[in-house]
Design a protein around this motif. Structure first.
Motif, PDB file in Angstrom:
ATOM      1  N   ALA A 103       5.473  -2.828  10.580  1.00 21.50           N
ATOM      2  CA  ALA A 103       5.519  -2.330   9.197  1.00 21.50           C
ATOM      3  C   ALA A 103       6.934  -2.337   8.638  1.00 21.50           C
ATOM      4  CB  ALA A 103       4.960  -0.913   9.122  1.00 21.50           C
ATOM      5  N   TYR A 104       7.024  -2.595   7.343  1.00 18.61           N
ATOM      6  CA  TYR A 104       8.189  -2.201   6.559  1.00 18.61           C
ATOM      7  C   TYR A 104       7.784  -0.932   5.827  1.00 18.61           C
ATOM      8  CZ  TYR A 104      10.820  -6.575   7.045  1.00 18.61           C
ATOM      9  OH  TYR A 104      11.547  -7.638   7.523  1.00 18.61           O
ATOM     10  N   LEU A 122       0.843  -1.202   0.000  1.00 21.35           N
ATOM     11  CA  LEU A 122       0.000   0.000   0.000  1.00 21.35           C
ATOM     12  C   LEU A 122       0.878   1.251   0.000  1.00 21.35           C
ATOM     13  CD1 LEU A 122      -1.500   0.991   3.419  1.00 21.35           C
ATOM     14  CD2 LEU A 122       0.016  -0.941   3.240  1.00 21.35           C
ATOM     15  N   HIS A 123       0.270   2.340  -0.476  1.00 17.61           N
ATOM     16  CA  HIS A 123       0.989   3.620  -0.596  1.00 17.61           C
ATOM     17  C   HIS A 123       0.408   4.593   0.418  1.00 17.61           C
ATOM     18  CE1 HIS A 123       2.815   2.625  -4.611  1.00 17.61           C
ATOM     19  NE2 HIS A 123       1.792   1.789  -4.622  1.00 17.61           N
ATOM     20  N   SER A 168       4.493 -14.170   6.360  1.00 13.16           N
ATOM     21  CA  SER A 168       5.809 -14.820   6.371  1.00 13.16           C
ATOM     22  C   SER A 168       6.904 -13.860   5.914  1.00 13.16           C
ATOM     23  CB  SER A 168       5.795 -16.086   5.509  1.00 13.16           C
ATOM     24  OG  SER A 168       5.612 -15.749   4.151  1.00 13.16           O
ATOM     25  N   PHE A 169       6.521 -12.774   5.225  1.00 12.38           N
ATOM     26  CA  PHE A 169       7.529 -11.772   4.846  1.00 12.38           C
ATOM     27  C   PHE A 169       8.164 -11.157   6.102  1.00 12.38           C
ATOM     28  CE2 PHE A 169       9.108  -7.708   3.133  1.00 12.38           C
ATOM     29  CZ  PHE A 169       9.795  -8.184   2.024  1.00 12.38           C
ATOM     30  N   PHE A 170       7.412 -11.154   7.199  1.00 10.62           N
ATOM     31  CA  PHE A 170       7.894 -10.555   8.457  1.00 10.62           C
ATOM     32  C   PHE A 170       8.611 -11.570   9.342  1.00 10.62           C
ATOM     33  CE2 PHE A 170       4.429  -7.973   6.974  1.00 10.62           C
ATOM     34  CZ  PHE A 170       4.827  -6.677   7.250  1.00 10.62           C
ATOM     35  N   SER A 204       2.060  -4.207   7.861  1.00  6.05           N
ATOM     36  CA  SER A 204       1.928  -3.611   6.530  1.00  6.05           C
ATOM     37  C   SER A 204       3.292  -3.463   5.880  1.00  6.05           C
ATOM     38  CB  SER A 204       1.324  -2.200   6.617  1.00  6.05           C
ATOM     39  OG  SER A 204       0.209  -2.172   7.459  1.00  6.05           O
ATOM     40  N   VAL A 205       3.293  -3.519   4.558  1.00  2.00           N
ATOM     41  CA  VAL A 205       4.498  -3.191   3.789  1.00  2.00           C
ATOM     42  C   VAL A 205       4.125  -1.997   2.920  1.00  2.00           C
ATOM     43  CG1 VAL A 205       6.335  -4.034   2.308  1.00  2.00           C
ATOM     44  CG2 VAL A 205       5.106  -5.644   3.785  1.00  2.00           C
TER      45      VAL A 205
END
Ligand code: GUN
Ligand code: FE
Length: 424
Positions: free
Chosen positions: A148-149, A67-68, A362-364, A123-124
């Motif tokens: 968050a990233y 998201l932006h 899983s990205f985190f 969130s990324v």
């Protein structure tokens, strides 16, 4: 050591394809990490503080992996356009406002509050090109307790006069952010964010890949979203075999943990390269519909073993609510099956739920599931008012929440075992 045991109807997806359901059970958590789930507490479980959510669902918190943040004021605007005109008409002018810290604070406060309200615990995020505004966003995430990233966007060509950075400044500001934030917080971390190939020179891409290695940080960008964009890539890189191939040649395609958003027009060999390099696809169904981008053949990615998470893609997507994105992903897969390819079986609810929890989580790290060793990110959901007197199974209760629920059904949020209050 903080030891708590949560009592309720526990639902998660340890694998793609089916729900793990523990009715009226206990989940034991030590210092934010899941120890076990049990139907009955034993003598040895005595040292745990009991938290009573009987009759409520306990599900993993949601991960929104694309998201932006500075596009939050633009939700629902400009949806009659396609990607490139939409960027030029709506997106770039809005993002230019984030040189103003007061404006940034106002918007980011509402964004983080709404992520909290809707149950997005991780969130990324793309911020804007602005260093100070990006730092502010990271500090506000840290303050909130959500994970968050966050990436400062890099663009040194083809955006707008107000947003184009010099290559040197883009690199310098990115490195300044990395230096300050790489070790600042466990839950909020920086991510290298070349917006997409058309807005980044070769020199910038090369330097960013170097920074990702030097600081050991992940990477995010956009890939194969829209046909005009894909044709533009062919003009910019006539000697390359694919969009993914260009990123890969620069070392921005899984050399460090990477997310690529959209992936609508990936060739088979690009999907295979994503699987081989462990690159995540952020599936953004609402955005792909809103901007008439196309339908991502999600099933192909699943079959080839690509990691997939869901993205609201605010503001290409109009809704921050991940259950809406789950339903969007299911709808899109049904249309794709019907209209494009009968071999690409539609997504089940459990498969789409997996993408929104363990898939993106899983990205985190160990996030998005309640298996032993996972960080306890959880939502407590009360669906009583959605049942209209009907008796439902646990799985049906979850369906009700996903399809017709709202933030009002979430009665508690946890991140790594800590209860998170509404950000002020
Ligand atoms: N490609 C490059 N920038 C953007 C953006 O802001 N949103 C979307 N959906 N696609 C992009
Ligand atoms: Fe995007």
């Amino acid at each position: 050591m903080v030891k708590r045991v949560f009592h309720g109807d526990i639902v998660f997806t340890s694998h793609m394809g089916g729900f793990d359901i523990y009715e009226d059970s206990y989940i034991l958590v030590e210092d934010g990490i899941v120890v076990k789930i049990t139907k009955n507490l034993e003598e040895s479980d005595k040292g745990y503080e009991l938290v009573d959510y009987r009759g409520k669902l306990i599900i993993p918190g949601f991960s929104d992996i694309h998201l932006h943040a500075p596009q939050y004021p633009n939700r629902g605007l400009g949806m009659d356009k396609e990607l490139i005109p939409w960027l030029n008409t709506y997106t770039f002018p809005e993002e230019a406002k984030f040189s103003d810290l007061e404006y940034s604070r106002d918007v980011y406060k509402k964004l983080i509050r709404d992520l909290w309200r809707e149950g997005t615990t991780r969130s990324v995020v793309f911020s804007s090109v602005h260093l100070n505004s990006t730092k502010l966003l990271m500090d506000m995430f840290i303050e909130s307790g959500l994970g968050a990233y966050v990436g400062k966007v890099n663009m040194d060509r083809n955006s707008s006069d107000k947003l184009n950075e010099s290559t040197e400044k883009s690199i310098r500001d990115t490195e300044a952010l990395l230096q300050e934030y790489v070790n600042k917080s466990y839950l909020v971390k920086p991510i290298i964010t070349p917006r997409f190939l058309p807005t980044c020179t070769d020199k910038l891409l090369h330097e960013l890949a170097g920074l990702a290695v030097d600081y050991n940080v992940p990477i995010q960008s956009h890939l194969n979203e829209n046909t005009s964009e894909v044709n533009w890539i062919k003009e910019l890189y006539p000697d390359s075999t694919s969009y993914s191939g260009v990123y890969n040649d620069f070392g921005l395609f899984g050399q460090k943990k990477t997310i690529m958003a959209h992936c609508v027009y990936n060739k088979d060999e690009e999907i295979e390269l994503m699987a081989k390099n462990g690159v995540y696809a952020a599936h953004c169904p609402h955005s792909n519909f809103n901007l008439s981008s196309g339908m991502m053949p999600v099933r192909k990615f699943i079959e080839k073993g690509v990691n997939i998470g869901l993205g609201s893609d605010i503001s290409g997507g109009h809704t921050l609510r991940i259950p809406d994105v789950i339903i969007g992903a299911i709808h899109q897969s049904k249309m794709n099956w019907l209209l494009s390819n009968k071999e690409l079986k539609p997504l089940s609810t459990a498969e789409a739920f997996y993408m929104a929890t363990k898939g993106g989580g899983s990205f985190f790290g160990k996030v998005g599931s309640f298996e032993e060793g996972y960080e306890f990110d959880a939502l407590v959901i009360d669906v009583e008012d959605l049942m209209v007197g009907k008796t439902l199974t646990i799985e049906e209760k979850l369906q009700k929440y996903l399809y017709i629920g709202s933030k009002d059904n979430i009665i508690q949020r946890y991140v790594k075992g800590l209860k998170i209050e509404e950000p002020s």
